[in-house]
Design an enzyme around this catalytic site. Structure first.
Site, PDB file in Angstrom:
ATOM      1  N   ARG A 190      47.205  21.463  41.565  1.00  0.00           N
ATOM      2  CA  ARG A 190      46.193  21.825  40.572  1.00  0.00           C
ATOM      3  C   ARG A 190      44.804  21.381  41.023  1.00  0.00           C
ATOM      4  O   ARG A 190      43.796  21.968  40.642  1.00  0.00           O
ATOM      5  CB  ARG A 190      46.531  21.242  39.198  1.00  0.00           C
ATOM      6  CG  ARG A 190      45.486  21.528  38.142  1.00  0.00           C
ATOM      7  CD  ARG A 190      46.011  21.456  36.729  1.00  0.00           C
ATOM      8  NE  ARG A 190      46.850  20.320  36.455  1.00  0.00           N
ATOM      9  CZ  ARG A 190      46.447  19.055  36.363  1.00  0.00           C
ATOM     10  NH1 ARG A 190      45.190  18.731  36.529  1.00  0.00           N
ATOM     11  NH2 ARG A 190      47.313  18.091  36.099  1.00  0.00           N
ATOM     12  N   TYR A 219      29.570  43.102  32.861  1.00  0.00           N
ATOM     13  CA  TYR A 219      30.993  43.364  32.678  1.00  0.00           C
ATOM     14  C   TYR A 219      31.405  42.930  31.262  1.00  0.00           C
ATOM     15  O   TYR A 219      31.038  41.841  30.812  1.00  0.00           O
ATOM     16  CB  TYR A 219      31.804  42.618  33.746  1.00  0.00           C
ATOM     17  CG  TYR A 219      33.277  42.598  33.450  1.00  0.00           C
ATOM     18  CD1 TYR A 219      33.981  43.797  33.244  1.00  0.00           C
ATOM     19  CD2 TYR A 219      33.978  41.413  33.353  1.00  0.00           C
ATOM     20  CE1 TYR A 219      35.327  43.787  32.950  1.00  0.00           C
ATOM     21  CE2 TYR A 219      35.334  41.393  33.062  1.00  0.00           C
ATOM     22  CZ  TYR A 219      36.002  42.584  32.861  1.00  0.00           C
ATOM     23  OH  TYR A 219      37.341  42.580  32.556  1.00  0.00           O
ATOM     24  N   ASP A 256      26.862  37.463  39.714  1.00  0.00           N
ATOM     25  CA  ASP A 256      28.169  38.087  39.901  1.00  0.00           C
ATOM     26  C   ASP A 256      27.975  39.182  40.936  1.00  0.00           C
ATOM     27  O   ASP A 256      27.378  40.221  40.667  1.00  0.00           O
ATOM     28  CB  ASP A 256      28.675  38.658  38.570  1.00  0.00           C
ATOM     29  CG  ASP A 256      30.030  39.335  38.706  1.00  0.00           C
ATOM     30  OD1 ASP A 256      30.427  39.672  39.842  1.00  0.00           O
ATOM     31  OD2 ASP A 256      30.687  39.545  37.669  1.00  0.00           O
ATOM     32  N   LYS A 285      38.769  42.360  43.484  1.00  0.00           N
ATOM     33  CA  LYS A 285      38.159  43.619  43.896  1.00  0.00           C
ATOM     34  C   LYS A 285      38.108  43.719  45.431  1.00  0.00           C
ATOM     35  O   LYS A 285      39.143  43.750  46.044  1.00  0.00           O
ATOM     36  CB  LYS A 285      36.777  43.742  43.236  1.00  0.00           C
ATOM     37  CG  LYS A 285      36.774  43.393  41.708  1.00  0.00           C
ATOM     38  CD  LYS A 285      37.732  44.235  40.915  1.00  0.00           C
ATOM     39  CE  LYS A 285      37.770  44.023  39.402  1.00  0.00           C
ATOM     40  NZ  LYS A 285      37.809  42.711  38.840  1.00  0.00           N
TER      41      LYS A 285
END
Lengths: 393, 380
Positions: free
Chosen positions: A52, A105, A178, A203
């Site tokens: 983690r 977005y 972004d 993406k």
């Protein structure tokens, strides 16, 4: 031979981040599919205590992304949204303010509206294409400007350098971009002055629709440490297997991007000349109002475009349904051509009024141009036009 | 249907005409929409994925809840639950919490204007006293980590219910085989799936199961909005591990009882913390609400140096954080899993510096006891 940092992109993604695996000399890095690590003695590890916090395979992907971002360190997350939410919870506290691009977005706006807002984080939207408008929206408690350029889905551009200069003219204001639509290879936001570059690695980085993931990169080492702590606390780190898949994907990023850009350019021109097409939004077209800005801050025009037909919404949706090669699906940046109607998909959480104001019309179509031959894609579009509008197209 | 049967009898591949026995790995980010303006059951793997959904449904069934959710880690699961809260809300929590949870409360939530009131939840009166009109969540572990204190979950559920407060139990030390907090009155049960659910140390993951449909919709919204769901490959591994949960835990618990008995009788051991020992202060409560003491055993040996010596010299017990795996592990919580708790809290919370935590695996009990015995006998 050039220094590693001076490698061309296609060499960079394969060699500058290559981690040699000494156990077996395997060409590919192993998948460390483990939750925990054996400590050599109490408190002594080889840098990995619990996955983690950090994992060698995740770290291999992080080095690859850092190489294309031109930074020392990048951090990977379970999704692009996990990257953004971890960034915001690391940087901001109740009472802090964020300026957001008005065209954004839908998932990012939703995060602010329905999650971060509850934590007392204030935010407002600005037309970030207009530097004066952003300046006016800054408040004494503004800590972050978060933009997308090109913006999803209208392709509106924001001048990264101008906003970086504006942010840095104030105390304690950071600029995050972004950069999912272009990746650092086509637009290096950190070089343009941004403090943080964010990617949905789902993406172009993965490129094959195989994984969900996100990344953050920055030159700010103190921020990296804070992000590591908050990522470990929120448990939002990417998984080893998904990291390994994305690590294979990034090796072909420059090759894929070159094809995506070439195909998108060809399709944009073809669409623009088609009588059934009313408007095409692609930064590489002479008709695109911000083409000069694209040429200034981008190395190419990317693989994303949007267009509107000379048709009502019903026929536009019918057109999408009639396509056979272009697949109607959320997401973008993959080898497959993907097509969506943002009003009912990525931006469905915005109100119709807001969408109308931002130019996200009900019949706007977003196209992520894939690696299929443009000739075949054009033939697919031709047959869909014929299905919807009859033999004359 | 009995638990052992439930673990292996479920639909592993809903809707798949090929009827595979193992759940297919839908390693995909997105799904073909079929229609331009409407979605099928799945649209994007952040919001839902068929492999993950089989795991989520199976966990809901095992915990007796209406809806289950799988996350990228136990901490992602817990932070999603705390994202139900807003600035000004308060949490009442038992003070003996996993270090990562304490860190979430101290380093992240506090900045969002969410305050935590810590109580000793073995004292029900003090739980009730800490509740204010702003209290939105009661959060506890039982048995607690690392001291293995046992809390009366049904009684705390009653207090929560009276105040219309959400009650969440971190049941990582038990798993649904040994304890079902929803049946005891909790609204939410959360697991670090990295532990017993997975059982093989190969997945970092978390699970949330809720009783109520509306709460389920809120968690589903947050899972998609924050983007911290478990990946398809890890979901597959968890589904595989989960099938042997009862087999593993039966073997681990049997070993743990033998080891706790051995430790309790050893002259060099000061105290044994194991809720399966009749001498443990929480034994009766544990017997009432759970089906055994589990496989995590704590014991003290007088000094940090002695604890370190044992941890570093045992051969079968490897030093590692985490617990619940088929492999036995040993740790010193004060300097490892709970190092993120501020030092002053570690002392006031009574985490002894010489506490060793064992996670007992499925090895032969005789080998494990011989390994511990050699080191304990060697202490001066």
């Amino acid at each position: 031979m050039p220094e590693q940092k001076d490698f061309q992109p296609s060499t960079l993604v394969i060699h500058s981040n290559r981690v040699y695996e000494n156990q077996s000399n395997s060409i590919l890095f192993p998948i460390h599919q483990t939750a925990t690590y054996i400590h050599e003695s109490v408190g002594v590890t080889k840098g990995y205590g619990y996955s983690r916090g950090a994992n060698p395979t995740v770290n291999a992907l992080e080095q690859a992304i850092a190489a294309v971002e031109g930074t020392e360190t990048a951090l990977c997350f379970r999704s692009g949204m996990a990257a953004i939410s971890t960034l915001c919870l690391a940087l901001l506290k109740a009472g802090d303010h964020v300026v957001l691009s008005d065209v954004l977005y839908g998932g990012t706006s939703r995060l602010f509206h329905q999650v971060l807002g509850n934590f007392g984080i204030e935010y407002s939207f600005a037309d970030t294409a207009d530097v004066a408008a952003v300046e006016q929206s800054l408040q004494p408690n503004t800590r972050l400007i978060f933009i997308e350029t090109p913006a999803n889905p209208t392709m509106k551009l924001t001048d990264v350098k101008a906003l970086a200069d504006l942010a840095h003219s104030r105390e304690n204001v950071l600029l995050a971009v972004d950069n999912t639509f272009l990746t650092p290879l086509l637009q290096n936001c950190l070089d343009l002055g941004a403090d943080i570059s964010m990617l949905s690695t789902t993406k172009y980085i993965d490129g094959h629709n195989a994984t969900i993931g996100g990344s953050l990169a920055t030159h700010n080492e103190a921020l990296v440490e804070r992000l590591r702590l908050v990522r470990k606390t929120l448990g939002t780190i990417q998984a080893p297997f998904d990291s390994w898949l994305a690590l294979q994907g990034i090796k072909t990023l420059p090759a894929r991007l070159a094809m995506h850009c070439a195909h998108a350019g060809e399709l944009a021109k073809w669409l623009e000349n088609h009588p059934r097409v009313a408007r095409v939004y692609y930064p590489g077209l002479d008709s695109f109002p911000q083409k000069a800005l694209a040429e200034k801050q981008q190395k190419a025009f990317g693989g994303m475009l949007a267009f509107e037909l000379n048709a009502n919404t019903e026929d536009s949706l019918h057109f999408i349904n009639a396509l056979k090669l272009a697949t109607c699906a959320e997401s973008l940046g993959s080898v497959e051509t993907l097509i969506t109607n943002p009003a009912t998909a990525s931006h469905c959480d915005l109100t119709p009024e807001v969408r109308a104001r931002l130019g996200i019309t009900d019949h706007l179509i977003r196209l992520s141009v894939g690696l299929e031959a443009p000739k075949d894609l054009i033939a697919d579009f031709e047959q869909a036009f014929a299905v919807v509008f009859g033999a004359e197209g | 249907m009995k638990f052992a049967t439930q673990l292996v009898h479920f639909d592993p591949s809903p809707g798949d005409p090929k009827r595979p026995m193992a759940t297919p790995i839908y390693q995909t980010a997105t799904f073909d929409q079929v229609h331009a303006d409407s979605f099928g059951e799945y649209d994007y793997s952040r919001s839902g994925n068929p492999t993950r959904r089989v795991l989520e449904d199976q966990m809901a069934r095992l915990e007796g809840g209406s809806r289950g959710f799988a996350f990228s880690s136990g901490m992602a699961a817990i932070s999603t639950i705390t994202s139900l809260l807003k600035s000004g809300d308060e949490i009442v929590a038992d003070w003996d919490l996993y270090g990562g949870t304490s860190r979430l409360f101290a380093k992240v939530l506090s900045r969002s204007g969410i305050a935590v009131r810590y109580v000793d939840a073995t004292n029900l009166k003090s739980v009730a006293e800490q509740i204010t009109p702003a209290t939105r969540l009661i959060f506890v572990e039982s048995p607690t980590n690392p001291l293995l204190r046992v809390l009366d979950l049904a009684a705390i559920a009653e207090i929560a219910d009276k105040g219309s407060i959400l009650f969440c139990v971190d049941s990582s030390t038990m798993s649904p085989y040994l304890q079902n907090p929803l049946a005891l009155g909790a609204d939410i049960v959360v697991h670090s799936a990295t532990k017993f659910l997975c059982g093989h140390s190969d997945v970092t993951g978390g699970v949330v199961v809720v009783k109520d449909d509306i709460l389920g919709k809120e968690i589903q919204f947050l899972q998609n909005a924050q983007g911290n769901a478990l990946g398809p490959f890890d979901s597959f591994l968890l589904l595989r591990g989960l099938k042997t949960l009862k087999l593993r835990l039966d073997a681990q618990q049997k070993n743990a009882v033998k080891i706790a008995d051995f430790l309790a009788a050893h002259a060099k051991v000061n105290a044994v913390y194991y809720p399966g020992l009749p001498s443990h202060s929480g034994y009766d409560a544990q017997t009432k609400q759970a089906r055994g003491g589990g496989a995590v055993v704590g014991f003290t040996v007088g000094s940090t140096a002695a604890a370190k010596r044992i941890a570093e010299n045992t051969k079968l017990f490897k030093i590692a954080v985490s617990f619940g795996s088929v492999n036995s592990t040993i740790s010193i919580p004060y300097v490892m899993s709970h190092a993120s708790v501020p030092a002053e809290d570690r002392s006031t919370r009574g985490i002894p510096q010489d506490l060793l935590r064992l996670s007992v695996g499925v090895e032969d009990a005789e080998d494990l006891i011989a390994d511990l015995e050699e080191q304990l006998d060697g202490l001066v």
